[in-house]
Motif scaffolding. Structure first.
Motif, PDB file in Angstrom:
ATOM      1  N   UNK A 168      -6.965  24.887 -48.990  1.00  0.00           N
ATOM      2  CA  UNK A 168      -5.470  24.599 -48.733  1.00  0.00           C
ATOM      3  C   UNK A 168      -5.351  23.575 -49.909  1.00  0.00           C
ATOM      4  N   UNK A 169      -4.174  23.501 -50.412  1.00  0.00           N
ATOM      5  CA  UNK A 169      -3.828  22.860 -51.598  1.00  0.00           C
ATOM      6  C   UNK A 169      -2.420  22.221 -51.587  1.00  0.00           C
ATOM      7  N   UNK A 170      -2.289  21.017 -52.248  1.00  0.00           N
ATOM      8  CA  UNK A 170      -1.228  20.263 -52.271  1.00  0.00           C
ATOM      9  C   UNK A 170      -0.725  19.890 -53.729  1.00  0.00           C
ATOM     10  N   UNK A 171       0.422  20.555 -54.419  1.00  0.00           N
ATOM     11  CA  UNK A 171       0.274  20.661 -55.535  1.00  0.00           C
ATOM     12  C   UNK A 171       1.804  19.927 -56.081  1.00  0.00           C
ATOM     13  N   UNK A 172       1.748  19.049 -56.873  1.00  0.00           N
ATOM     14  CA  UNK A 172       2.881  18.372 -57.534  1.00  0.00           C
ATOM     15  C   UNK A 172       3.021  18.517 -58.795  1.00  0.00           C
ATOM     16  N   UNK A 173       4.324  19.121 -59.400  1.00  0.00           N
ATOM     17  CA  UNK A 173       4.514  19.244 -60.588  1.00  0.00           C
ATOM     18  C   UNK A 173       4.529  18.010 -61.520  1.00  0.00           C
ATOM     19  N   UNK A 174       3.717  17.804 -62.563  1.00  0.00           N
ATOM     20  CA  UNK A 174       3.745  16.740 -63.430  1.00  0.00           C
ATOM     21  C   UNK A 174       4.586  17.074 -64.850  1.00  0.00           C
ATOM     22  N   UNK A 175       4.187  16.357 -65.723  1.00  0.00           N
ATOM     23  CA  UNK A 175       4.872  16.806 -67.214  1.00  0.00           C
ATOM     24  C   UNK A 175       4.315  16.155 -68.364  1.00  0.00           C
ATOM     25  N   UNK A 176       4.280  16.568 -69.430  1.00  0.00           N
ATOM     26  CA  UNK A 176       3.686  16.126 -70.584  1.00  0.00           C
ATOM     27  C   UNK A 176       4.607  15.018 -70.998  1.00  0.00           C
ATOM     28  N   UNK A 177       5.958  15.081 -70.654  1.00  0.00           N
ATOM     29  CA  UNK A 177       6.746  14.090 -70.982  1.00  0.00           C
ATOM     30  C   UNK A 177       6.708  12.766 -70.476  1.00  0.00           C
ATOM     31  N   UNK A 178       5.815  12.658 -69.296  1.00  0.00           N
ATOM     32  CA  UNK A 178       5.433  11.489 -68.551  1.00  0.00           C
ATOM     33  C   UNK A 178       4.216  10.727 -69.229  1.00  0.00           C
ATOM     34  N   UNK A 179       3.565  11.524 -70.141  1.00  0.00           N
ATOM     35  CA  UNK A 179       2.340  11.152 -70.648  1.00  0.00           C
ATOM     36  C   UNK A 179       2.351  10.615 -71.979  1.00  0.00           C
ATOM     37  N   UNK A 180       2.318   9.381 -71.999  1.00  0.00           N
ATOM     38  CA  UNK A 180       2.536   8.693 -73.409  1.00  0.00           C
ATOM     39  C   UNK A 180       1.314   8.843 -74.405  1.00  0.00           C
ATOM     40  N   UNK A 181       0.128   9.464 -73.892  1.00  0.00           N
ATOM     41  CA  UNK A 181      -0.962   9.781 -74.812  1.00  0.00           C
ATOM     42  C   UNK A 181      -0.775  11.224 -75.593  1.00  0.00           C
ATOM     43  N   UNK A 182       0.576  11.793 -75.671  1.00  0.00           N
ATOM     44  CA  UNK A 182       0.818  12.941 -76.062  1.00  0.00           C
ATOM     45  C   UNK A 182       1.961  12.785 -77.136  1.00  0.00           C
ATOM     46  N   UNK A 183       2.054  13.749 -78.270  1.00  0.00           N
ATOM     47  CA  UNK A 183       3.155  13.752 -79.052  1.00  0.00           C
ATOM     48  C   UNK A 183       4.580  13.690 -78.224  1.00  0.00           C
ATOM     49  N   UNK A 184       4.641  14.643 -77.482  1.00  0.00           N
ATOM     50  CA  UNK A 184       5.822  14.949 -76.678  1.00  0.00           C
ATOM     51  C   UNK A 184       6.173  13.632 -75.878  1.00  0.00           C
ATOM     52  N   UNK A 185       5.197  13.085 -75.391  1.00  0.00           N
ATOM     53  CA  UNK A 185       5.236  11.816 -74.485  1.00  0.00           C
ATOM     54  C   UNK A 185       5.713  10.697 -75.060  1.00  0.00           C
ATOM     55  N   UNK A 186       5.696  10.530 -76.668  1.00  0.00           N
ATOM     56  CA  UNK A 186       6.247   9.512 -77.479  1.00  0.00           C
ATOM     57  C   UNK A 186       7.405   9.657 -77.973  1.00  0.00           C
ATOM     58  N   UNK A 187       8.401  10.746 -77.636  1.00  0.00           N
ATOM     59  CA  UNK A 187       9.656  10.727 -77.761  1.00  0.00           C
ATOM     60  C   UNK A 187      10.545   9.943 -77.069  1.00  0.00           C
ATOM     61  N   UNK A 188      11.125   8.687 -77.590  1.00  0.00           N
ATOM     62  CA  UNK A 188      12.108   7.945 -76.847  1.00  0.00           C
ATOM     63  C   UNK A 188      13.208   8.529 -76.170  1.00  0.00           C
ATOM     64  N   UNK A 189      13.458   7.991 -75.061  1.00  0.00           N
ATOM     65  CA  UNK A 189      12.924   6.707 -74.351  1.00  0.00           C
ATOM     66  C   UNK A 189      11.708   7.164 -73.679  1.00  0.00           C
TER      67      UNK A 189
END
Ligand code: NDP
Length: 318
Positions: free
Chosen positions: A135-156
């Motif tokens: 049984x699984x509960x999956x919640x979509x995340x995103x690279x854009x919320x992760x400031x440890x990545x290049x995409x996550x460092x695009x402002x804001x």
């Protein structure tokens, strides 16, 4: 028996591609939880999903009443619940003013995080009752919320600050009452989306800490790749919508088709090798899954606990 999976926002983009991929295996019945019944039904038919492989049930995540009604309707259908996928989202990058859910919360965080938070909390009981092997509960995340990545460092950049706006109810009714942003700052539609994704990833981990051992349920999040063609970018300026897909294809090479992203999310739903809980999945260039690292903020247990507790108050669980 077939597995039963609920996918929110299955009327377009990733949700639809995932619903189709799962239904085609013949091993899943997909409950498409959508705000626009007719659009979802038409999309399922146009995608070639076989009659009987899915059921559309109305769910508007911008209303806490609608979420409770959805849970009642689902329970009345008498089906077990084996996997829940919290996929729906809105993104309002060009909005100058906040808009609000039926309960008065800023729309991006209200739909993407608070709505799913209530839904997942209510349906945990149903997942717990299921006799399905995984049984699984999956919640979509995103690279854009992760400031440890290049995409996550695009402002804001994402940033929840000390959560003062969330604590004050995300009502945006002027300085004395509170801000529409979690950190209490000026409204910014793109940042509100990224903040909501940080909440999604924190919530998945908090679920894992509170319930994995006791229930055996797998809690997971993922970044499916940049699906530059989905409706998520519908509110962006036309030039952006024209240039974003080729930019992702040829420059960042992060582009992934809706079909491929649907296969990835379908793996997180059903692949016997992806049962680890508390994990944020990503895929490499050869489309192989791996456990990815979250940013400091998106993996901060203290912040996760606070977001959980404040969210409980806002959705009426505390
Ligand atoms: P889409 O805009 O194509 O799909 C979003 C879905 O959410 C639609 O079905 C939409 O319904 C639904 N939705 C929006 N508001 C509500 C609401 N109030 N109640 C119920 N459903 C609602 O976007 P994607 O497929 O791209 O996004 C899916 C998920 O993937 C999101 O969680 C997003 O954050 C994530 N993601 C997407 C990436 C990308 O590059 N596209 C990258 C990383 C993550 P309707 O059809 O009625 O509008």
């Amino acid at each position: 028996r077939k597995g039963v999976v609920i996918v929110t926002g299955a009327s377009s983009g990733l949700g639809l591609a995932t619903a189709k991929a799962l239904a085609e295996t013949g091993r899943w019945h997909v409950v498409m939880a959508c705000r626009d019944f007719l659009k979802a039904e038409t999309a399922a038919r146009a995608a070639g999903m076989a009659r009987g492989s899915y059921t559309v049930v109305h769910l508007d995540l911008a209303s806490l009443d609608s979420i409770r009604q959805f849970v009642d309707s689902f329970r009345r259908m008498g089906m077990p619940l084996d996997v829940l996928v919290c996929n729906a989202a809105i993104y309002r990058p060009t909005a100058r003013q906040p808009t609000f859910t039926a309960d008065g919360y800023e729309m991006s965080v209200g739909v993407n995080h608070l709505g799913h938070f209530l839904l997942a909390r209510l349906l945990l009981e149903d997942l717990n009752k299921s006799d399905y092997p995984s049984r699984r509960l999956i919640i979509l995340g995103s690279i854009t919320g992760n400031t440890n990545t290049l995409a996550g460092n695009v402002p804001p950049k994402a940033g929840l600050g000390d959560l003062r706006g969330l604590a004050a109810g995300l009502s945006g009714q002027g300085a004395s009452v509170g801000s529409a942003m979690i950190d209490g700052g000026q409204f910014d539609g793109a940042k509100a989306y990224k903040d909501s994704k940080v909440c999604n990833m924190l919530t998945m981990q908090e679920f894992h800490r509170r319930y994995h051992e006791e229930t055996g349920i797998t809690f997971a999040s993922l970044y499916p790749g940049c699906i530059a063609t989905t409706g998520l970018f519908r509110e962006h300026i036309p030039l952006f919508r024209l240039l974003f897909p080729p930019f992702q294809k040829f420059v960042t090479k992060g582009f992934v088709s809706e079909e491929e992203s649907g296969k990835r999310l379908a793996q997180v739903v059903s692949d016997p090798s992806l049962t680890k809980s508390g994990v944020y999945w990503s895929w490499n260039k050869d489309s192989a899954s791996f456990e990815n690292q979250l940013s400091k903020e998106a993996s901060d247990p203290e912040k996760a606990r606070k977001v959980w507790e404040l969210s409980e108050k806002l959705v009426g669980l505390a």
